[in-house]
Motif scaffolding. Sequence first.
Motif, PDB file in Angstrom:
ATOM      1  N   GLY A 154       0.826  -1.206   0.000  1.00  0.00           N
ATOM      2  CA  GLY A 154       0.000   0.000   0.000  1.00  0.00           C
ATOM      3  C   GLY A 154       0.853   1.245   0.000  1.00  0.00           C
ATOM      4  N   LEU A 155       0.277   2.314  -0.527  1.00  0.00           N
ATOM      5  CA  LEU A 155       0.986   3.586  -0.600  1.00  0.00           C
ATOM      6  C   LEU A 155      -0.029   4.716  -0.539  1.00  0.00           C
ATOM      7  CD1 LEU A 155       3.460   5.404  -1.116  1.00  0.00           C
ATOM      8  CD2 LEU A 155       3.111   5.042  -3.564  1.00  0.00           C
ATOM      9  N   LYS A 156       0.225   5.692   0.322  1.00  0.00           N
ATOM     10  CA  LYS A 156      -0.552   6.916   0.403  1.00  0.00           C
ATOM     11  C   LYS A 156       0.420   8.084   0.458  1.00  0.00           C
ATOM     12  CE  LYS A 156      -4.642   5.107   2.826  1.00  0.00           C
ATOM     13  NZ  LYS A 156      -5.503   5.236   4.026  1.00  0.00           N
ATOM     14  N   PHE A 157       0.160   9.089  -0.373  1.00  0.00           N
ATOM     15  CA  PHE A 157       1.038  10.252  -0.340  1.00  0.00           C
ATOM     16  C   PHE A 157       0.279  11.476  -0.832  1.00  0.00           C
ATOM     17  CE2 PHE A 157       1.282   9.647  -4.785  1.00  0.00           C
ATOM     18  CZ  PHE A 157       1.910  10.733  -5.372  1.00  0.00           C
ATOM     19  N   VAL A 158       0.716  12.638  -0.347  1.00  0.00           N
ATOM     20  CA  VAL A 158       0.159  13.929  -0.742  1.00  0.00           C
ATOM     21  C   VAL A 158       1.319  14.793  -1.217  1.00  0.00           C
ATOM     22  CG1 VAL A 158      -1.136  15.968  -0.026  1.00  0.00           C
ATOM     23  CG2 VAL A 158      -1.700  13.732   0.947  1.00  0.00           C
ATOM     24  N   PRO A 159       1.430  15.056  -2.518  1.00  0.00           N
ATOM     25  CA  PRO A 159       2.524  15.904  -3.013  1.00  0.00           C
ATOM     26  C   PRO A 159       2.095  17.369  -3.045  1.00  0.00           C
ATOM     27  CG  PRO A 159       1.407  14.907  -4.872  1.00  0.00           C
ATOM     28  CD  PRO A 159       0.669  14.437  -3.619  1.00  0.00           C
ATOM     29  N   THR A 160       3.048  18.245  -2.823  1.00  0.00           N
ATOM     30  CA  THR A 160       2.827  19.683  -2.931  1.00  0.00           C
ATOM     31  C   THR A 160       3.997  20.272  -3.696  1.00  0.00           C
ATOM     32  OG1 THR A 160       1.635  19.725  -0.813  1.00  0.00           O
ATOM     33  CG2 THR A 160       2.435  21.816  -1.684  1.00  0.00           C
ATOM     34  N   VAL A 161       3.709  20.816  -4.868  1.00  0.00           N
ATOM     35  CA  VAL A 161       4.749  21.414  -5.703  1.00  0.00           C
ATOM     36  C   VAL A 161       4.981  22.840  -5.233  1.00  0.00           C
ATOM     37  CG1 VAL A 161       5.429  22.007  -8.042  1.00  0.00           C
ATOM     38  CG2 VAL A 161       4.068  19.952  -7.638  1.00  0.00           C
ATOM     39  N   LEU A 162       6.213  23.129  -4.825  1.00  0.00           N
ATOM     40  CA  LEU A 162       6.590  24.454  -4.352  1.00  0.00           C
ATOM     41  C   LEU A 162       7.358  25.189  -5.440  1.00  0.00           C
ATOM     42  CD1 LEU A 162       7.748  23.381  -0.772  1.00  0.00           C
ATOM     43  CD2 LEU A 162       5.471  24.091  -1.499  1.00  0.00           C
ATOM     44  N   ASP A 163       7.737  26.413  -5.140  1.00  0.00           N
ATOM     45  CA  ASP A 163       8.486  27.178  -6.117  1.00  0.00           C
ATOM     46  C   ASP A 163       9.907  26.626  -6.239  1.00  0.00           C
ATOM     47  OD1 ASP A 163       9.187  27.847  -3.566  1.00  0.00           O
ATOM     48  OD2 ASP A 163       9.417  29.986  -3.929  1.00  0.00           O
ATOM     49  N   GLY A 164      10.514  26.904  -7.368  1.00  0.00           N
ATOM     50  CA  GLY A 164      11.873  26.427  -7.603  1.00  0.00           C
ATOM     51  C   GLY A 164      11.966  24.952  -7.909  1.00  0.00           C
ATOM     52  N   GLY A 165      10.872  24.299  -8.284  1.00  0.00           N
ATOM     53  CA  GLY A 165      10.910  22.873  -8.580  1.00  0.00           C
ATOM     54  C   GLY A 165      10.976  21.977  -7.367  1.00  0.00           C
ATOM     55  N   ARG A 166      10.781  22.524  -6.160  1.00  0.00           N
ATOM     56  CA  ARG A 166      10.804  21.708  -4.954  1.00  0.00           C
ATOM     57  C   ARG A 166       9.462  21.013  -4.770  1.00  0.00           C
ATOM     58  NH1 ARG A 166      10.860  24.703  -0.565  1.00  0.00           N
ATOM     59  NH2 ARG A 166      10.199  26.562  -1.684  1.00  0.00           N
ATOM     60  N   ILE A 167       9.523  19.795  -4.243  1.00  0.00           N
ATOM     61  CA  ILE A 167       8.334  18.975  -4.038  1.00  0.00           C
ATOM     62  C   ILE A 167       8.299  18.549  -2.574  1.00  0.00           C
ATOM     63  CG2 ILE A 167       7.074  16.916  -4.734  1.00  0.00           C
ATOM     64  CD1 ILE A 167       8.585  16.988  -7.359  1.00  0.00           C
ATOM     65  N   SER A 168       7.216  18.889  -1.906  1.00  0.00           N
ATOM     66  CA  SER A 168       7.002  18.449  -0.530  1.00  0.00           C
ATOM     67  C   SER A 168       6.116  17.214  -0.557  1.00  0.00           C
ATOM     68  CB  SER A 168       6.356  19.565   0.298  1.00  0.00           C
ATOM     69  OG  SER A 168       6.053  19.107   1.610  1.00  0.00           O
ATOM     70  N   LEU A 169       6.561  16.167   0.118  1.00  0.00           N
ATOM     71  CA  LEU A 169       5.862  14.885   0.090  1.00  0.00           C
ATOM     72  C   LEU A 169       5.472  14.473   1.504  1.00  0.00           C
ATOM     73  CD1 LEU A 169       7.991  12.720  -2.378  1.00  0.00           C
ATOM     74  CD2 LEU A 169       5.758  13.696  -2.804  1.00  0.00           C
ATOM     75  N   LYS A 170       4.201  14.169   1.663  1.00  0.00           N
ATOM     76  CA  LYS A 170       3.729  13.485   2.854  1.00  0.00           C
ATOM     77  C   LYS A 170       3.408  12.066   2.431  1.00  0.00           C
ATOM     78  CE  LYS A 170       0.279  13.726   6.557  1.00  0.00           C
ATOM     79  NZ  LYS A 170      -0.924  14.430   7.067  1.00  0.00           N
ATOM     80  N   VAL A 171       4.282  11.135   2.761  1.00  0.00           N
ATOM     81  CA  VAL A 171       4.223   9.794   2.181  1.00  0.00           C
ATOM     82  C   VAL A 171       4.130   8.762   3.297  1.00  0.00           C
ATOM     83  CG1 VAL A 171       6.749   9.719   2.080  1.00  0.00           C
ATOM     84  CG2 VAL A 171       5.423   8.163   0.653  1.00  0.00           C
ATOM     85  N   ALA A 172       3.373   7.692   3.024  1.00  0.00           N
ATOM     86  CA  ALA A 172       3.188   6.598   3.988  1.00  0.00           C
ATOM     87  C   ALA A 172       3.125   5.280   3.226  1.00  0.00           C
ATOM     88  CB  ALA A 172       1.934   6.811   4.826  1.00  0.00           C
ATOM     89  N   PRO A 173       4.269   4.669   2.879  1.00  0.00           N
ATOM     90  CA  PRO A 173       4.257   3.346   2.250  1.00  0.00           C
ATOM     91  C   PRO A 173       4.139   2.238   3.293  1.00  0.00           C
ATOM     92  CG  PRO A 173       6.496   4.166   2.347  1.00  0.00           C
ATOM     93  CD  PRO A 173       5.615   5.254   2.911  1.00  0.00           C
ATOM     94  N   GLU A 174       3.596   1.088   2.866  1.00  0.00           N
ATOM     95  CA  GLU A 174       3.388  -0.031   3.779  1.00  0.00           C
ATOM     96  C   GLU A 174       3.426  -1.344   3.010  1.00  0.00           C
ATOM     97  OE1 GLU A 174      -0.228  -1.919   6.473  1.00  0.00           O
ATOM     98  OE2 GLU A 174      -0.063   0.260   6.271  1.00  0.00           O
ATOM     99  N   VAL A 175       4.089  -2.326   3.594  1.00  0.00           N
ATOM    100  CA  VAL A 175       4.101  -3.696   3.080  1.00  0.00           C
ATOM    101  C   VAL A 175       3.733  -4.604   4.240  1.00  0.00           C
ATOM    102  CG1 VAL A 175       5.474  -5.546   2.080  1.00  0.00           C
ATOM    103  CG2 VAL A 175       5.825  -3.200   1.325  1.00  0.00           C
ATOM    104  N   SER A 176       2.628  -5.339   4.092  1.00  0.00           N
ATOM    105  CA  SER A 176       2.172  -6.228   5.160  1.00  0.00           C
ATOM    106  C   SER A 176       1.762  -7.561   4.553  1.00  0.00           C
ATOM    107  CB  SER A 176       0.993  -5.607   5.921  1.00  0.00           C
ATOM    108  OG  SER A 176      -0.086  -5.351   5.049  1.00  0.00           O
ATOM    109  N   GLU A 177       1.849  -8.598   5.362  1.00  0.00           N
ATOM    110  CA  GLU A 177       1.485  -9.942   4.930  1.00  0.00           C
ATOM    111  C   GLU A 177       1.000 -10.729   6.137  1.00  0.00           C
ATOM    112  OE1 GLU A 177       4.957 -11.745   3.333  1.00  0.00           O
ATOM    113  OE2 GLU A 177       6.172 -11.423   5.116  1.00  0.00           O
ATOM    114  N   ILE A 178       0.255 -11.774   5.852  1.00  0.00           N
ATOM    115  CA  ILE A 178      -0.253 -12.624   6.921  1.00  0.00           C
ATOM    116  C   ILE A 178       0.879 -13.506   7.432  1.00  0.00           C
ATOM    117  CG2 ILE A 178      -1.915 -14.409   7.520  1.00  0.00           C
ATOM    118  CD1 ILE A 178      -3.772 -13.327   5.446  1.00  0.00           C
TER     119      ILE A 178
END
Length: 474
Positions: A317-341
């Motif tokens: 699973g993956l959840k993220f919120v990108p925000t493009v800032l000035d100067g080509g900068r990218i702010s990322l709020k990211v939450a990746p997950e790998v789970s199994e039984i």
Amino acid sequence: MTRAAPTAALALAAGFIGVQVGPFPAATAAELLTPTATQTQWLKSMNAAVGHVVVLPLPEAVSRVAVGDPKVADYRLISRTELYILGKSVGTTNFLLWRQSGPPLSLIVKVGADLAPLTESLKAALPGETDIELTMASGSVVLRGSVADIGAADAAAQLAQAYTRQLNRYLASSGGGSAPTGASGQSQVINLLRIRDAQQVMLDVRIAEVSKSLLDKLGLQVQAAGGGDIRWNVLSTFLGAGGGGAAGLLFSNGNAVNLQAEKQDGLVRILAEPTLIAMSGQEGSFLVGGKVYIPITQSVGTGGTAVTLQEREFGVGLKFVPTVLDGGRISLKVAPEVSEISKESVSASSSSGTTLLPAFTTRRVSTTVQLLDGQSLVIGGLVRNSTTANRNAFPILGELPILGALFRSNQFVADLTELVVVVRARLVQATEAAPSLPTDSVLPPTRREFFIDNKLQGARPAPTTPAGDHNASP
């Protein structure tokens, strides 16, 4: 006093209602009404600001003035040709002016907030944003125009909210009321800003894990028979059930010597590479896996119990919120997950019996980072090295120098885990060319290929050679 004085004064007052952070538009005076054929002009409406005073020169002497709502605006007749108007709260009211040369005239006064302080704050905080427009609508501050990114839009909205809070406090302390908007009756902010260049961000996440385990067990079991029917054993349960292997001797008289030993080596590699695209400021989610339902017993009002099912997702699973800032900068709020039984289950006992519930092995990272277009960053890492050694021995006999090895069992367990999570963000745009898919190279087999050639996938036809191309290989 010149005839242009009323127009100039009202042009200054008109600027309080609508302003622009960039170049200011020409302030338009209120509508003019010409009641007679002379050049004397009377204002039909005018703008004022809360807490500000406007001295309005009148083109003709008046004998009396009346105001419709004194909570919105107040007045004082300084002289027969000068009217003092004070804005008290956001709203609209009218004044009746009794003149000597005709019937009374109505002057509509629109009282709004002084947006000049907010304009200066926006200029200082966002000097590069010149397309923000500020207006008042129904007592609320309206933000219009366009900004470069979502960060500038949030900053403008926060400054406007701080301004409205100060305006509401001023109105409450002055006793002038408040703006007739919202459930609380206070001035609010209406954000109509748009992003000029809404950009899309593609996020590549790589989750790599290597887990290695080592298990060594060694123990001895001795079983002997004495005179008659007496039997005795030593270290019969030191290793427990499920041993890896045993070697022993069995004598004709029933005596036995068993050597139990087990050795396990495990190596697990997990690599997940989810990729997801989302617009700047919008959340994107991704899940490849499944769902299990876990029963949960709850008590009901009648004293009984009811079983409900709780949903649990697992997989990549993956959840993220990108925000493009000035100067080509990218702010990322990211939450990746790998789970199994997990192979090991959890038992839950109740009055109806014992229930085996699934257990999960989860690798999850949640953070906020900032990087440039095309850059990669390691956002999570884990190195775990655990070692466990156990020894079970027969009292006293297991501590003898040499013979003690026959009266004890040893167990050694080592686990080594290494986990790395890497993210890479890139600005992408849509393309007109159709992208290639993994299924493009898969063709169904013909009957000859399936039944005679024993193929499950058809062969792609060879490219045709144009006529007259002698350089093509045969």
